[in-house]
Design an enzyme around this catalytic site. Sequence first.
Site, PDB file in Angstrom:
ATOM      1  CE1 TYR B 179       0.905  -0.430   4.499  1.00 29.56           C
ATOM      2  CE2 TYR B 179       0.444   1.905   4.206  1.00 29.56           C
ATOM      3  CZ  TYR B 179       0.985   0.878   4.951  1.00 29.56           C
ATOM      4  OH  TYR B 179       1.602   1.146   6.143  1.00 29.56           O
ATOM      5  CB  CYS B 180       1.713   4.079  -1.481  1.00 29.91           C
ATOM      6  SG  CYS B 180       0.774   4.226  -3.007  1.00 29.91           S
ATOM      7  NE  ARG B 181       3.360   9.692  -0.295  1.00 29.94           N
ATOM      8  CZ  ARG B 181       4.253  10.120  -1.163  1.00 29.94           C
ATOM      9  NH1 ARG B 181       3.853  10.487  -2.363  1.00 29.94           N
ATOM     10  NH2 ARG B 181       5.521  10.171  -0.861  1.00 29.94           N
TER      11      ARG B 181
END
Lengths: 223, 223
Positions: B179-181
């Site tokens: 995952y990221c932002r």
Amino acid sequence: MKTAARKFKDTVYAELSKTAKALGNPHRMEIIDLLAQGPFTVETIARYTGMTIANTSQHLQVLKNAQLVAISRKGNYIYYQLTGENVYAAWTSLRELGMAHNTEVKKAIDQYRKGFHNGDAISAEALLEKVQAGDVIVLDVRPEDEYHRGHIHQAISIPLDQLQERIRELSKKQEIVAYCRGSLCMLVEEAVTLLTQHGYKARKFDEGYMDWALRGYPTAMTM
Amino acid sequence: MKTAARKFKDTVYAELSKTAKALGNPHRMEIIDLLAQGPFTVETIARYTGMTIANTSQHLQVLKNAQLVAISRKGNYIYYQLTGENVYAAWTSLRELGMAHNTEVKKAIDQYRKGFHNGDAISAEALLEKVQAGDVIVLDVRPEDEYHRGHIHQAISIPLDQLQERIRELSKKQEIVAYCRGSLCMLVEEAVTLLTQHGYKARKFDEGYMDWALRGYPTAMTM
DNA sequence: CAACTATTCAATAAAATTATTGAATAGTTG
DNA sequence: CAACTATTCAATAATTTTATTGAATAGTTG
């Protein structure tokens, strides 16, 4: 040289900012605020906002290009309306952001309200109780067509500009709670002042019709 | 001649539109999006957004004047940060409005995602279950400092630009969810592609850290 | 307190937004 | 289908926004 990621971001943010840009103009904000009440013609919108028809039309084009409003035709008139609830939601969160962070807004509202010497406003919860107990007259002071499209359950309609002449329709014995569109609608202040001057027991509702409806509190519509 | 009511409206809408206007620029949108991750220096913001320092500074002034960001000093650096949760809330509702109504945005996202051939994303609910069952490696591919400020509970941090060299730290047997932002952050796509190419069982998380945290799902922070 | 450095400011030119005017258009109605 | 009318368009000038450049500033650090 731009990477694919950079190009992607550029497009996305450019497109997203168009929406914000469309909202970023005083007149268009007022139009959105008005259209939250329902569909209106260009002419009506122009009258309400104090703009020329041509200028109003141009601003409506901007909103239409940003997909914030859509049109529908009835007879000779074109009605503009919001394209969805999320438009009002976005406008609300912007308004709340502004009201929370911008001292000028707070100042303007406080100062304008101070011009009227109307006591404290009643909250939605308190008003709901009173409505359910049946010991209050709820008075809708918006223009009549807005009342017909939707109003607080059991509210009666006397538009502000008719209040003076129709004031005798109301009882001096019962408490009256007046309301209009929302937190920025000041028709209600004038109404309460007028009523108080004539010896009625009048207060104003804290918020407005939209907020009442969004809470899921009881509403009704005519026709 | 303008009535008092008209003057009031003019001021209020003028002020409110300043907030929207401040958001109505691609670069400033990207800055807000970035600052939702936490405080950053002007230099860092400039690097992320691909602008010159001076230009970044000017845009930050605009946001500061609109009270959307505030500064705090640490050593030689000035850190910019959002002034409150409602700034992110407003930006979110604008983003959602844009993503719902603007076909260009949808097109750009779809097209960019299509460039990677990463299977389906996993939803927040599904990921939560897997995390609680302990049968998944959650991989945070954001820069390390963002990970330290807050991450999904039990996630491990390998920033995207280190993934290639540190890939052996991961197990090929267990499923990996990266995952990221947030929904606009595409680091995760590159990560999943890289992992898949090397024979790892990798998927991506539907949303991003911010959305996870706002749901009240378990998070942790280092230091 | 002198040197350093991250950030801001000021000036400018280019681009975009806005209000105004009057003409054009599209769509309805009799 | 001709007349009508609400709305839009086009052209213009005034204003505002934006990116760039290079200099100025304020605040820290040794």
